[in-house]
Motif scaffolding. Structure first.
Motif, short mmCIF file in Angstrom:
data_model
loop_
_atom_site.label_atom_id
_atom_site.label_comp_id
_atom_site.label_asym_id
_atom_site.label_seq_id
_atom_site.Cartn_x
_atom_site.Cartn_y
_atom_site.Cartn_z
N LEU A 129 2.74 -0.64 10.30
CA LEU A 129 3.65 -1.75 10.01
C LEU A 129 4.58 -2.04 11.20
CD1 LEU A 129 5.18 -3.54 7.77
CD2 LEU A 129 6.60 -1.51 7.50
N ILE A 130 4.96 -1.03 11.94
CA ILE A 130 5.97 -1.17 13.00
C ILE A 130 5.59 -2.21 14.06
CG2 ILE A 130 7.19 0.04 14.86
CD1 ILE A 130 7.18 2.52 13.04
N PRO A 131 4.40 -2.17 14.66
CA PRO A 131 4.11 -3.18 15.68
C PRO A 131 4.05 -4.60 15.11
CG PRO A 131 2.24 -1.70 15.44
CD PRO A 131 3.32 -1.18 14.58
N PHE A 132 3.64 -4.74 13.85
CA PHE A 132 3.60 -6.07 13.24
C PHE A 132 5.01 -6.60 13.01
CE2 PHE A 132 -0.70 -4.87 12.58
CZ PHE A 132 -1.40 -6.05 12.58
N ALA A 133 5.88 -5.75 12.46
CA ALA A 133 7.25 -6.18 12.19
C ALA A 133 8.01 -6.46 13.49
CB ALA A 133 7.98 -5.12 11.37
N THR A 134 7.90 -5.59 14.47
CA THR A 134 8.62 -5.81 15.73
C THR A 134 8.06 -6.99 16.51
OG1 THR A 134 7.24 -4.12 16.79
CG2 THR A 134 9.40 -3.42 15.93
N THR A 190 -7.19 10.82 14.18
CA THR A 190 -6.64 10.68 12.83
C THR A 190 -7.55 9.83 11.96
OG1 THR A 190 -5.44 8.67 13.40
CG2 THR A 190 -4.28 10.77 13.72
N LYS A 191 -7.06 9.62 10.74
CA LYS A 191 -7.76 8.81 9.76
C LYS A 191 -7.87 7.34 10.21
CE LYS A 191 -7.43 8.11 4.79
NZ LYS A 191 -6.61 8.36 3.62
N TYR A 239 1.12 8.72 3.63
CA TYR A 239 2.30 7.86 3.46
C TYR A 239 2.76 7.31 4.81
CZ TYR A 239 2.59 10.01 -1.13
OH TYR A 239 2.30 10.44 -2.39
N PHE A 240 2.51 8.08 5.84
CA PHE A 240 2.98 7.74 7.18
C PHE A 240 2.19 6.60 7.81
CE2 PHE A 240 2.47 8.78 11.79
CZ PHE A 240 3.78 8.52 12.18
N LEU A 293 0.83 -1.21 0.00
CA LEU A 293 0.00 0.00 0.00
C LEU A 293 0.87 1.26 0.00
CD1 LEU A 293 -2.83 -0.99 2.49
CD2 LEU A 293 -2.96 -0.86 -0.01
N PHE A 294 1.94 1.23 0.77
CA PHE A 294 2.85 2.37 0.81
C PHE A 294 3.46 2.61 -0.57
CE2 PHE A 294 7.23 3.91 1.23
CZ PHE A 294 6.98 5.17 1.75
#
Length: 180
Positions: A128-133, A168-169, A121-122, A102-103
């Motif tokens: 993604l960060i909590p999933f990757a970590t 936020t969105k 974009y953010f 998506l990014f």
């Protein structure tokens, strides 16, 4: 936000002169929302499929992940069914892949990048960060110091997302199911 949504629905029902419900319309709109087949018909079907699968993983994985349910049970005594390990594994990986897709879809597609704001974009990267970590902590052999770092990043990024949801969105992850 949830309480405001419920209160608005109650107020609208109370003020309505005609209290009959168009059940066929309600059921068809709910089914359209649950199974968004119409999204596949637009001019970017692959992007739409990736978006739907990203949202599925984004919502289902953290709610039904065994470790997260255990935290709820230990702290509040609440428990529910959990995902089988293989499902959690593949949902986590697919959510990471679809967030990146998506990014990059937003970056490299001219029509998307033309209408996108900087925060658009953010969001996929932040989500993604909590999933990757979390994936790193659960599946890779890392030293205890690296584990603590990744777990801290996992918890802080998850908490940041929870803090940002109402402003936020990202709020559509809570509001969309309730408004449908």
């Amino acid at each position: 936000i949830l309480l405001l949504d419920i209160w608005s629905a109650y107020t609208a029902l109370r003020r309505a002169g005609d209290k009959s419900m168009p059940w066929d319309l309600i059921i068809s709109r709910t089914l359209e929302w649950l199974f968004p087949i119409k999204r596949y018909r637009n001019n970017r079907p692959i992007y739409s499929i990736f978006s739907i699968l990203f949202h599925v993983g984004l919502l289902i994985t953290p709610i039904f992940l065994y470790a997260h349910v255990q935290l709820w049970e230990q702290s509040l005594g609440l428990s529910w069914i959990t995902l089988p390990y293989s499902w959690a594994y593949w949902l986590t990986l697919s959510t990471i892949v679809f967030a990146l897709a998506l990014f990059f879809g937003r970056v490299f597609n001219k029509s998307s990048s033309f209408i996108s704001r900087k925060q658009d974009y953010f969001w996929p990267l932040l989500l993604l960060i909590p999933f990757a970590t979390g994936f790193v902590c659960a599946h890779l052999s890392v030293s205890p110091y690296n584990y603590k770092f990744f777990m801290l990043l996992h918890v802080l990024s998850g908490n940041l997302i929870f803090l940002l949801i109402p402003f936020t969105k990202i709020a559509h992850c809570v509001l969309m199911p309730l408004s449908q």
